[in-house]
Design an enzyme around this catalytic site. Structure first.
Site, PDB file in Angstrom:
ATOM      1  N   GLU A 147       0.833  -1.206   0.000  1.00 17.63           N
ATOM      2  CA  GLU A 147       0.000   0.000   0.000  1.00 17.63           C
ATOM      3  C   GLU A 147       0.868   1.256   0.000  1.00 17.63           C
ATOM      4  OE1 GLU A 147      -3.110  -0.228  -1.178  1.00 17.63           O
ATOM      5  OE2 GLU A 147      -3.586  -1.567   0.476  1.00 17.63           O
ATOM      6  N   HIS A 148       0.495   2.178  -0.883  1.00 20.88           N
ATOM      7  CA  HIS A 148       1.250   3.434  -1.072  1.00 20.88           C
ATOM      8  C   HIS A 148       2.686   3.147  -1.507  1.00 20.88           C
ATOM      9  CE1 HIS A 148      -1.726   6.483   0.315  1.00 20.88           C
ATOM     10  NE2 HIS A 148      -2.266   5.393   0.843  1.00 20.88           N
ATOM     11  N   ASP A 182       3.019   2.093  -4.858  1.00 19.27           N
ATOM     12  CA  ASP A 182       3.033   2.208  -6.334  1.00 19.27           C
ATOM     13  C   ASP A 182       3.666   3.511  -6.809  1.00 19.27           C
ATOM     14  OD1 ASP A 182       0.758   3.736  -5.612  1.00 19.27           O
ATOM     15  OD2 ASP A 182      -0.550   2.865  -7.150  1.00 19.27           O
ATOM     16  N   GLU A 191      -7.051   9.738 -15.062  1.00 18.11           N
ATOM     17  CA  GLU A 191      -7.376  10.031 -13.658  1.00 18.11           C
ATOM     18  C   GLU A 191      -6.467  11.144 -13.105  1.00 18.11           C
ATOM     19  OE1 GLU A 191      -8.770   6.924 -11.413  1.00 18.11           O
ATOM     20  OE2 GLU A 191      -8.679   8.013  -9.517  1.00 18.11           O
ATOM     21  N   ASP A 228      -4.185   0.653  -9.431  1.00 22.34           N
ATOM     22  CA  ASP A 228      -5.600   0.316  -9.625  1.00 22.34           C
ATOM     23  C   ASP A 228      -5.897   0.001 -11.087  1.00 22.34           C
ATOM     24  OD1 ASP A 228      -5.686   0.944  -6.991  1.00 22.34           O
ATOM     25  OD2 ASP A 228      -6.674   2.878  -7.254  1.00 22.34           O
ATOM     26  N   TYR A 241      -3.943  11.892   0.889  1.00 25.12           N
ATOM     27  CA  TYR A 241      -3.229  11.054  -0.080  1.00 25.12           C
ATOM     28  C   TYR A 241      -2.132  11.888  -0.752  1.00 25.12           C
ATOM     29  CZ  TYR A 241      -2.414   7.869  -4.027  1.00 25.12           C
ATOM     30  OH  TYR A 241      -1.835   7.034  -4.947  1.00 25.12           O
TER      31      TYR A 241
HETATM   32  C1  GLA Z   1      -5.239   4.402  -4.180  1.00 20.92           C
HETATM   33  C2  GLA Z   1      -4.487   4.807  -5.443  1.00 20.92           C
HETATM   34  C3  GLA Z   1      -3.415   3.777  -5.802  1.00 20.92           C
HETATM   35  C4  GLA Z   1      -2.540   3.448  -4.607  1.00 20.92           C
HETATM   36  C5  GLA Z   1      -3.386   3.151  -3.363  1.00 20.92           C
HETATM   37  C6  GLA Z   1      -2.558   2.968  -2.136  1.00 20.92           C
HETATM   38  O1  GLA Z   1      -5.980   3.252  -4.436  1.00 20.92           O
HETATM   39  O2  GLA Z   1      -5.374   4.945  -6.514  1.00 20.92           O
HETATM   40  O3  GLA Z   1      -2.640   4.258  -6.881  1.00 20.92           O
HETATM   41  O4  GLA Z   1      -1.618   4.475  -4.353  1.00 20.92           O
HETATM   42  O5  GLA Z   1      -4.335   4.165  -3.118  1.00 20.92           O
HETATM   43  O6  GLA Z   1      -1.790   1.827  -2.219  1.00 20.92           O
END
Ligand code: GLA
Length: 405
Positions: free
Chosen positions: A56-57, A59, A183, A195, A247
């Site tokens: 998570e976080h 990418d 996006e 995603d 975020y």
């Molecule tokens: C959201 C973003 C992704 C990723 C996640 C955290 O889903 O769209 O790109 O950064 O948060 O892992």
């Protein structure tokens, strides 16, 4: 990230009557198409929601992720129309959207949910494609605002439809970047590549091991059924609190830290170089952000190694460690998700963690198949004790990515 309006958190309505091969969601898309445009669509394209098993976080730090696709999906029924005009309606929105090539001159003219559709057309045109005019009708079982990538599902389904309708030369491996561009640059959400990659490239029965720097993928077998396991997705029902701003702040903090450390991205800090890197960072908060990202990348690699060895159960503690790191170091959890994780673990889950961008959304709990009900009961009762809105839940299996139906 999230779609602008909150929506249902169940698996969506199921139709009582016989359904087509595309299932009830495709039937609803067809019905929407016929009602709005008075004709039959020429085809249906579907893209799923996703859950992230771990990573998570990482990418946008050029690191590793391991998502899988859900059987909840968004379906677009579509047909071409003359001229550079795009019209879309959705069962989730009262008003249809319509835009022309002139409206795409710069981002921002089409807003709300229509921005995801316009963003895809815009990104295709920016990449030099001639995009056919089209009529679209959208139906979806992917809950909105629950961290299961309803926006990526919408982008990917629209993209798949336009690529096919126009006979465009855009292989699946190149589609995630294009959808991400829609996006990031059209909708204006600074998300990473996870995603869109997940909803386009995942395979049934597998998790997608993605190197977010090179976009190399490996499909890792993830057969929960055969192992006697189940994966619960528990909707925390926590309202998203400032999720977009937080975020962006996390992302900025990671980028600053990489600059301070003199590396292109935090992915370039090796796990065994973490202690040294931390001594070179200016403040405790930045140190904790970096520690999350570097240890999370390592947890993805460890999870992949366990799955390759067929040891799914042993992944549990890594999931829980990921949650603790998101809670304590990255500070993106909220009381509802922490409660769900704790209650699931105390009722025997092998591991549990929040999935997705954070500040609400869903929790994954890896459980023995026989423990699914007691785990759900434990989470529900922990919620009741704290006066939280009752959680939703669904049991999931890894499903395929975007496809023509
Ligand atoms: C959201 C973003 C992704 C990723 C996640 C955290 O889903 O769209 O790109 O950064 O948060 O892992």
């Amino acid at each position: 990230m999230t779609r602008p309006d909150a929506g249902p958190t169940s698996a969506g309505p199921t139709s009582a009557g016989p359904t087509s091969a595309g299932g009830p969601v495709a039937d609803r898309a067809t019905a929407g198409f016929r009602q709005r445009y008075g004709e039959q669509p020429v085809g249906h394209w579907a893209a799923p929601g996703r859950a992230n098993l771990i990573g998570e976080h990482t990418d946008y730090n050029d690191g590793f992720v391991l998502p899988f696709a859900l059987s909840l999906r968004t379906v677009v029924a579509a047909a071409g129309q003359p001229g550079e005009v795009w019209t879309a309606c959705s069962e989730l929105a009262r008003e249809p959207v319509e835009f022309t090539a002139d409206d795409l001159a710069e981002p921002g003219r089409v807003t709300g949910w229509g921005a995801y559709v316009a963003g895809v057309v815009w990104a295709l045109r920016e990449a030099g494609h001639t995009v056919p005019g089209a009529r679209l009708a959208i139906a979806s079982d992917v809950p909105l605002g629950s961290g299961l990538s309803s926006s990526a599902a919408l982008e990917a389904a629209v993209l798949a439809a336009l690529v096919d309708l126009g006979g465009l030369d855009l292989p699946a491996a190149q589609q995630p970047r294009l959808a991400q561009r829609a996006e990031n640059e059209y909708v204006g959400a600074p998300t990473g590549i996870m995603d869109q990659s997940a909803v386009i490239r995942c395979r049934e029965g597998h998790a997608l091991f993605l190197d977010c720097r090179t976009e190399a993928v490996e499909h890792i077998p993830f057969d929960l059924d055969a192992a006697g396991l189940a994966m619960l997705v528990i909707d925390s029902r926590a309202p998203h609190r400032h999720a977009d701003g937080e975020y962006a702040a996390r992302r900025a903090s990671c980028e600053q830290a990489a600059r301070a450390l003199g590396v292109p991205a935090l992915r370039d800090v090796p796990a065994d170089g973490l202690a040294d890197a931390l001594t070179r960072l200016p403040d405790d908060e930045t140190r904790r952000r970096v520690r999350h990202v570097v240890t999370e990348d390592q947890r993805v690699l460890d999870t992949v190694a366990l799955l390759r060895a067929g040891r799914i159960r042993d992944v549990g503690p890594l999931l829980t460690a990921s949650h603790d790191s998101m809670r304590d170091d990255f500070e993106i959890t909220v009381p509802e998700v922490d409660t769900a994780v704790r209650a699931a673990l105390s009722a025997g889950a092998l591991g549990a963690r929040m999935t997705g961008g954070g500040f609400g959304g869903c929790v994954l709990a890896l459980v023995e198949a026989a423990s699914a009900d007691p785990v759900v009961a434990a989470v529900t009762s922990a919620y009741a004790e704290r006066g939280f809105t009752a959680p939703g839940h669904v049991t999931v299996l890894p499903a395929p990515g975007a496809t023509r139906l």
